[in-house]
Scaffold this active site. Structure first.
Site, PDB file in Angstrom:
ATOM      1  N   TRP A  42      40.509  74.735 -84.997  1.00 48.99           N
ATOM      2  CA  TRP A  42      39.194  74.125 -85.255  1.00 48.99           C
ATOM      3  C   TRP A  42      38.785  73.384 -83.976  1.00 48.99           C
ATOM      4  O   TRP A  42      39.606  72.635 -83.408  1.00 48.99           O
ATOM      5  CB  TRP A  42      39.331  73.164 -86.432  1.00 48.99           C
ATOM      6  CG  TRP A  42      38.067  72.492 -86.866  1.00 48.99           C
ATOM      7  CD1 TRP A  42      36.858  73.079 -87.091  1.00 48.99           C
ATOM      8  CD2 TRP A  42      37.912  71.094 -87.167  1.00 48.99           C
ATOM      9  NE1 TRP A  42      35.952  72.139 -87.517  1.00 48.99           N
ATOM     10  CE2 TRP A  42      36.577  70.913 -87.573  1.00 48.99           C
ATOM     11  CE3 TRP A  42      38.765  69.990 -87.144  1.00 48.99           C
ATOM     12  CZ2 TRP A  42      36.077  69.680 -87.938  1.00 48.99           C
ATOM     13  CZ3 TRP A  42      38.261  68.763 -87.513  1.00 48.99           C
ATOM     14  CH2 TRP A  42      36.924  68.603 -87.908  1.00 48.99           C
ATOM     15  N   ASP A  72      47.204  69.387 -90.925  1.00 56.14           N
ATOM     16  CA  ASP A  72      45.809  69.190 -91.314  1.00 56.14           C
ATOM     17  C   ASP A  72      45.546  70.059 -92.543  1.00 56.14           C
ATOM     18  O   ASP A  72      45.668  71.283 -92.480  1.00 56.14           O
ATOM     19  CB  ASP A  72      44.889  69.593 -90.154  1.00 56.14           C
ATOM     20  CG  ASP A  72      43.427  69.286 -90.455  1.00 56.14           C
ATOM     21  OD1 ASP A  72      43.145  68.686 -91.506  1.00 56.14           O
ATOM     22  OD2 ASP A  72      42.561  69.646 -89.628  1.00 56.14           O
ATOM     23  N   LYS A  80      35.751  69.703 -99.092  1.00 53.96           N
ATOM     24  CA  LYS A  80      35.572  71.035 -99.665  1.00 53.96           C
ATOM     25  C   LYS A  80      36.022  71.077-101.121  1.00 53.96           C
ATOM     26  O   LYS A  80      35.314  71.601-101.975  1.00 53.96           O
ATOM     27  CB  LYS A  80      36.381  72.059 -98.871  1.00 53.96           C
ATOM     28  CG  LYS A  80      35.703  72.581 -97.640  1.00 53.96           C
ATOM     29  CD  LYS A  80      35.761  71.651 -96.475  1.00 53.96           C
ATOM     30  CE  LYS A  80      35.036  72.218 -95.268  1.00 53.96           C
ATOM     31  NZ  LYS A  80      35.070  71.294 -94.141  1.00 53.96           N
TER      32      LYS A  80
HETATM   33  C1  LIG Z   1      40.519  72.264 -90.191  1.00 54.49           C
HETATM   34  C2  LIG Z   1      39.643  71.110 -90.509  1.00 54.49           C
HETATM   35  N1  LIG Z   1      40.124  69.865 -90.410  1.00 54.49           N
HETATM   36  C3  LIG Z   1      39.371  68.802 -90.691  1.00 54.49           C
HETATM   37  C4  LIG Z   1      38.063  68.921 -91.083  1.00 54.49           C
HETATM   38  C5  LIG Z   1      37.243  67.679 -91.304  1.00 54.49           C
HETATM   39  O1  LIG Z   1      36.974  67.418 -92.595  1.00 54.49           O
HETATM   40  P1  LIG Z   1      35.896  66.329 -93.012  1.00 54.49           P
HETATM   41  O2  LIG Z   1      34.597  67.042 -93.112  1.00 54.49           O
HETATM   42  O3  LIG Z   1      36.409  65.829 -94.323  1.00 54.49           O
HETATM   43  O4  LIG Z   1      35.869  65.263 -91.982  1.00 54.49           O
HETATM   44  C6  LIG Z   1      37.507  70.192 -91.210  1.00 54.49           C
HETATM   45  C7  LIG Z   1      36.122  70.358 -91.611  1.00 54.49           C
HETATM   46  O5  LIG Z   1      35.490  71.336 -91.465  1.00 54.49           O
HETATM   47  C8  LIG Z   1      38.322  71.314 -90.920  1.00 54.49           C
HETATM   48  O6  LIG Z   1      37.850  72.553 -91.001  1.00 54.49           O
END
Ligand SMILES: Cc1ncc(COP(=O)(O)O)c(C=O)c1O
Length: 400
Positions: free
Chosen positions: A133, A214, A250
């Site tokens: 990401w 994560d 999500k």
């Molecule tokens: C792999 C990953 N980690 C962390 C996050 C962050 O999540 P949040 O929107 O709750 O900050 C995302 C969001 O798209 C993600 O895809």
């Protein structure tokens, strides 16, 4: 002359910039597969029924909103630990887990990175999967880490380069942090199976590496329990310390409420107590304490056996719909002479690394009003049945 005169424009966020272009696109049949947000068959971000019920209850109770403790709502943290560690109650009973409610999974990552940076001192290094990401590198660099990569995605098979991954992890410097996606890898949709996790954990243990998990999509692949297998295997392993960041954005469809948590596991209760004090110190220096509303919604659902069961069913519906979109697209592509996309069914979660080139992605956008990320990532969770044919037509056309 302003003191800010020399401030240069920061680069646009590649995905958010695309959303702006999409919104400005006048074509009526446009489809946005570039974002990481689940939409229902009607193209809406769903408001879960269980969340709505807790929300109505909160509105009726109409309580004032004082500050939460620095580490958030105690019930939220306890319920989060249960969701992450499931039956591994020994690790919880031993008091080895320090959990803090955070502003989404993003703040969990940043606070976790800051705490580790402080704990590891001079040469903090993190290895990310290639690819990962986009924000992972941004967050860890901002926290002062040197960012490295380990091999992960294999473009030839559209799957995992497991031998490369093991080899790269085996070469990492002792004490390095290794970021791992628990499930529904973003952006590739390629995950490890149980046997592969066991092997990776053995290497991490042997090399003295620090796992930093994560988990932003628990429940989006196979269900709450199987999707947490990496966390459970780590809890059962001899590795004394690891980190888990999780997000409810999500799984509760609560994107804007910013609900996540940071859990740092220490060797024993005393170590976890020291870690929690550092987590709180870090949070205090950034945003002082998390927000009340989202935390109350998640804790309200998870804290009621009846609502929790219904939430699991709602989560199951989202999961099934994504699986149906994968199958529907693969089937339609095969019928249009593009059977090479069968791998989309093997990938997990909201995304597929489709293998579409940048030029093909641009053709999709320019000729067919279908938006994907330049690296070929498409979001299956943003598709709906009524758009499957058009999307399959377009992908088949640019793949011919
Ligand atoms: C792999 C990953 N980690 C962390 C996050 C962050 O999540 P949040 O929107 O709750 O900050 C995302 C969001 O798209 C993600 O895809």
């Amino acid at each position: 002359m302003s003191l800010f005169a020399s401030v240069e424009m920061a680069p646009d966020d590649p995905i958010l910039g695309l959303v702006e272009t999409f919104l400005a696109d006048p074509r009526p049949d446009k489809v946005n597969l570039s974002i990481g947000v689940y939409h229902d068959e009607q193209g809406r971000i769903p408001l879960l029924e269980t969340v709505r019920e807790v929300e109505l209850h909160l509105a009726q109770a109409a309580a004032a909103r004082g500050y939460l403790p620095i580490d958030g709502l105690p019930a939220y943290n306890r319920l989060t630990q249960e969701l992450l560690f499931g039956g591994r109650t020994d690790i919880l009973a031993a008091g080895r887990v320090a959990t803090a409610q955070t502003i989404g999974g993003s703040a969990a990552l940043r606070v976790g990175a800051d705490v580790l940076r402080q704990a590891l001192g001079g040469h903090a290094k993190v290895a990310l999967s290639n690819p990962s990401w986009g924000n992972h590198a941004v967050v860890f660099r901002a926290a002062g880490f040197t960012v490295d990569q380990y091999r992960y995605f294999d473009p030839a098979s559209h799957g995992l380069n497991f031998a490369g991954m093991l080899e790269d992890l085996g070469r990492m410097e002792r004490g390095s942090v290794v970021l791992l996606h628990a499930c529904c890898h973003n952006p590739t949709g390629v995950d490890l199976d149980t046997a592969q996790w066991q092997q990776v954990i053995a290497v991490l243990d042997e090399r003295g590496l620090l796992p930093f998990v994560d988990m932003a999509y628990q429940g989006f692949d196979q269900g709450l329990e199987p999707d947490a297998r990496a966390v459970r295997l780590l809890a059962d392993s001899p590795i004394p310390a690891f980190v888990v960041c999780n997000s409810y954005s999500k799984s509760f469809s609560l994107y804007g409420e910013r609900v996540g948590a940071l859990s740092v596991v220490g060797a024993d209760r005393e170590e976890a107590t020291r870690l929690l004090s550092r987590i709180k110190q870090t949070i205090r220096s950034i945003y002082s304490s998390p927000a009340t509303h989202g935390g109350a919604l998640v804790a309200g659902v998870l804290g009621s056996a009846e609502l929790r069961a219904r939430w699991e069913a709602e989560l199951g519906d989202m999961r099934s719909r994504i699986h149906a979109m994968r199958a529907g697209l693969v089937e339609r592509l095969a019928a249009r002479g593009a059977p090479q996309y069968a791998f989309i069914n093997r990938q997990a979660g909201m995304f597929s690394y489709s293998g579409l080139s940048k030029a093909q992605v641009h053709r999709l956008r320019d000729e067919f009003a279908i938006y994907a990320v330049d690296n070929g990532r498409i979001c299956l969770a943003a598709l709906s049945r009524d758009k499957l044919d058009a999307v399959a037509d377009a992908i088949a056309a640019v793949s011919a």
